[in-house]
Design a protein around this motif. Structure first.
Motif, short mmCIF file in Angstrom:
data_model
loop_
_atom_site.label_atom_id
_atom_site.label_comp_id
_atom_site.label_asym_id
_atom_site.label_seq_id
_atom_site.Cartn_x
_atom_site.Cartn_y
_atom_site.Cartn_z
N ALA A 103 0.75 12.16 -23.76
CA ALA A 103 1.06 12.59 -22.57
C ALA A 103 1.72 14.13 -22.71
N ALA A 104 1.44 15.06 -21.79
CA ALA A 104 1.98 16.08 -21.82
C ALA A 104 3.64 16.42 -21.93
N GLY A 105 4.13 16.87 -22.80
CA GLY A 105 5.46 17.10 -23.03
C GLY A 105 6.12 16.08 -23.81
N THR A 106 5.27 15.08 -24.25
CA THR A 106 6.03 13.85 -24.98
C THR A 106 5.43 14.00 -26.60
N THR A 107 6.56 13.63 -27.32
CA THR A 107 6.23 13.44 -28.82
C THR A 107 6.78 12.01 -29.25
N PRO A 108 5.64 11.08 -29.71
CA PRO A 108 6.22 9.66 -29.82
C PRO A 108 7.10 9.76 -31.06
N SER A 109 7.92 8.65 -31.23
CA SER A 109 8.70 8.58 -32.24
C SER A 109 8.95 7.11 -32.71
N THR A 110 8.60 7.07 -33.99
CA THR A 110 8.47 5.53 -34.64
C THR A 110 9.66 5.32 -35.40
N LEU A 111 10.14 4.13 -35.70
CA LEU A 111 11.11 3.65 -36.39
C LEU A 111 10.30 2.44 -37.05
N ILE A 112 10.68 2.83 -38.38
CA ILE A 112 9.78 1.88 -39.58
C ILE A 112 11.00 1.17 -40.29
N LEU A 113 10.94 0.02 -40.17
CA LEU A 113 12.17 -1.04 -41.05
C LEU A 113 11.43 -1.62 -42.03
N TYR A 114 11.92 -1.68 -43.02
CA TYR A 114 11.38 -2.35 -44.31
C TYR A 114 12.14 -3.19 -45.24
N ASP A 115 11.64 -4.01 -46.10
CA ASP A 115 12.46 -5.06 -46.86
C ASP A 115 13.03 -4.31 -48.09
N THR A 116 14.04 -4.75 -48.52
CA THR A 116 14.38 -4.26 -49.92
C THR A 116 14.98 -5.10 -50.84
N THR A 117 15.22 -6.48 -50.44
CA THR A 117 15.90 -7.41 -51.20
C THR A 117 14.93 -8.21 -52.19
N CYS A 159 8.68 3.37 -30.54
CA CYS A 159 8.04 2.05 -31.00
C CYS A 159 8.74 1.82 -32.54
N THR A 160 8.94 0.51 -32.58
CA THR A 160 9.53 0.08 -33.80
C THR A 160 8.22 -0.78 -34.67
N ILE A 161 8.04 -0.46 -35.93
CA ILE A 161 7.16 -1.50 -36.89
C ILE A 161 8.11 -1.81 -37.73
N TYR A 162 7.89 -3.07 -38.13
CA TYR A 162 8.70 -4.00 -39.22
C TYR A 162 7.33 -4.63 -39.77
#
Length: 590
Positions: A103-117, A159-162
């Motif tokens: 959409a005009a004037g928007t830049t989507p942002s994504t939070l990426i969550l990942y495992d580490t243990t 958006c968040t992606i896990y």
């Protein structure tokens, strides 16, 4: 002097570029109720499945020799621009503009969550890298270990992606509560969904579905948007099945068992999209991975119009090629209104005389004026030149086949086992910024001597380079046209770990974690004959996977062709892609 090579990079691409990442791995434990695993053996994936293939499985553990010196000059944090919301222990990337239609004037942002243990926690960073590469198509991304999540973080992003890759990762209650609040889209893949459902007493009533157990049936097909996508049937990790799937739940894709029965592969209700397996493992052309690639549009660019574009690349052209063949291919493509890329290796070397009875060969492009003239002719016919290294081999040392141009790797150490499988060892002894720059400078010198300018695009020989080499390329080229390798440490800022490595291809343009635009390379190449462990791949195979790639609403059909092969192969693929509705575009237009 053209020659018939029994070995060629084309075979390496069909092996290393065929698939990616992952096998059923040992898991940890979790406090919440959870499905149990079954111990299963993993059988071979045709000829592509061998344990040391980084394009099939994530590589981990010590190398057989001394570990390469870590690359400390560049880390994920230093490479990328920090302009997203501040988060703890994160790596962030910002593009100048999104590569998808938004959409005009928007830049989507994504939070990426990942495992580490736990034992296999290092896999989480590799999967996060893969998601970050895909998310870059749409806008900015931020990658954070899920254990570092803090309350409200989810609301700062589109958006968040896990990716649940560690069975029993200790997921913060704050993340579970924020998902259940339902304010922003969340894509959750595979493990630890039971922690979310346990957090909500009314989960089934709220979302209309609930999990039952992992299904270990043989599944070689995932149906999505009317297409039958491929899946590695020997992947024994299990796919989540469901106790309840209500009428208010959208089943986005369906697993097809060997007996024809089905169950959901991905579903959506409210703000939550759940994928019942890790879509980033065992990736081949036409794989269900591309369904995941398309689902990102729903969360990040839902207004994207449907269009299907195609790219063709002429492969491995060195000074010994037949200029008449090159002109014939260029004439055909021009007659069809098809722009194209063509890879140029500026110098041919056979330092040990492998193909000439022990007589060393060193042939710069300038010494073959008819070939250089053919290159200039191809430029007038809609061709875009792509640098393909300097010599497409390392030195007089076999790496790993013959030490001859077009056969060996140039920027990465690779050895071959007695069973013909390959080991991706790590950096070559001289690897450094200065050394990599020297290879490209020498290539430019040879091209200029032949009256040609240095290209704006690059494909690394054998789809293999170090983090240092990718960094150097980022400062020289407009884009890479290839599949690429990624290493542990690129997100965390730790020294690059070449013992932990994966490869990835893309069905659309991305700007990857090295900071470079990467053009799609998702269909592989035409290969008329099988060789060693590598299979033949005919036009029908290319077209079948192009048909599957139609599920990506703004995706590409990108393939390569060797000019020394029959022109009929190219004609079949070009006409077939056009019949499917693909429009060929020039690399420089992307």
């Amino acid at each position: 002097m053209a020659r018939d090579k029994p070995l060629s990079r084309r075979f390496v691409l069909l092996s290393g570029g065929a698939a990616l990442a992952g096998t059923a791995l040992p898991r940890g434990t979790a406090a919440a109720a959870k499905p149990t695993r079954q111990a299963r053996s993993v059988s071979t994936y045709a000829v592509h499945d061998y344990p040391t293939n980084p394009y099939l499985r994530p590589q981990g553990g010590p190398l057989p020799g001394p570990r390469p010196t870590p690359n400390t000059a560049k880390t994920g944090a230093a490479l990328l621009t920090n302009s997203a919301p501040s988060t703890p222990n994160s790596t962030m990337s910002t593009l100048a503009a999104p590569l998808a239609t938004t959409a005009a004037g928007t830049t989507p942002s994504t939070l990426i969550l990942y495992d580490t243990t736990n034992t296999w926690g290092w896999l989480g960073e590799l999967y996060a890298i893969m998601v970050a590469n895909l998310a870059s198509h749409f806008g900015t991304w931020t990658a954070v270990p899920v254990v570092k999540y803090t309350s409200g973080m989810l609301n700062q992003y589109s958006c968040t992606i896990y990716i649940g890759s560690t069975y029993g990762e200790p997921i913060p209650t704050a993340f579970l509560n924020d998902v259940l609040a339902g304010t922003r889209p969340v894509i959750w893949a595979y493990d630890n969904i039971w922690q979310l459902t346990a957090q909500a007493a009314n989960f089934t009533a709220q979302y209309g579905w609930n999990w039952s157990s992992f299904d270990f049936s043989t599944v070689a097909q995932v149906d999505y948007k009317g297409q039958q996508l491929k899946r590695y049937s020997a992947n024994g990790a299990g796919i989540m099945n469901y106790a309840v799937v209500g009428s208010n739940v959208s089943v986005l894709a369906t697993c097809v068992r060997s007996d024809g029965t089905t169950f959901p592969w991905a579903l959506r209700s409210g703000n939550l999209t759940y994928i019942g397996e890790n879509p980033l493992v065992y990736i081949s052309e036409g794989d269900r991975y591309i369904a995941f690639c398309d689902l990102l549009f729903d969360a990040l660019a839902p207004a994207t119009p449907t269009r299907h574009r195609a790219l063709v690349r002429l492969e491995d052209i060195d000074p010994t090629y037949d200029p008449t063949q090159l002109r014939a291919v260029a004439n055909y493509l021009a007659s069809q209104g098809v722009p194209f890329g063509f890879q140029v290796i500026p110098r041919y070397l056979d330092p040990n005389g492998y193909y000439t009875g022990g007589v060393a060969q060193n042939i710069p492009l300038a010494s073959m004026p008819a070939v250089a003239s053919a290159f200039k002719y191809m430029l007038t016919k809609g061709g875009a030149m792509i640098n393909h290294g300097w010599t497409h081999q390392y030195s007089n040392i076999i790496n790993p086949f013959t030490a001859v141009t077009g056969d060996d790797f140039e920027f990465y150490r690779v050895t071959q086992n007695s069973d013909l499988t390959l080991n991706y060892q790590g950096p070559l002894p001289p690897d450094s910024k200065a050394w990599a720059m020297g290879r490209f400078t020498s290539a430019a010198t040879d091209l200029r001597a032949a009256g040609l300018a240095f290209p704006s695009f690059v494909t690394f020989p054998g789809y293999a380079a170090t983090a240092t080499d990718y960094e150097v390329a980022a400062g020289i080229f407009k884009a890479r046209a290839e599949r690429s390798l990624y290493f542990s440490g690129l997100l965390t800022g730790a020294p690059t770990d070449y013992t932990r490595i994966v490869g990835q291809y893309f069905p659309y343009v991305v700007r990857d974690v090295y900071g470079t635009k990467v053009l799609p390379d998702n269909l592989g190449g035409i290969e008329p004959l099988a060789f060693e462990i590598f299979p033949k791949r005919l036009p029908a195979d290319i077209l079948a996977d192009a048909q599957r790639n139609l599920v990506v609403r703004d995706g590409f059909a990108s393939f390569f062709y060797h000019p020394s092969d029959s022109l009929s192969y190219l004609e079949t693929v070009v006409s077939g892609l056009k019949d499917m509705g693909y429009t060929f575009v020039a690399p420089g237009s992307l």
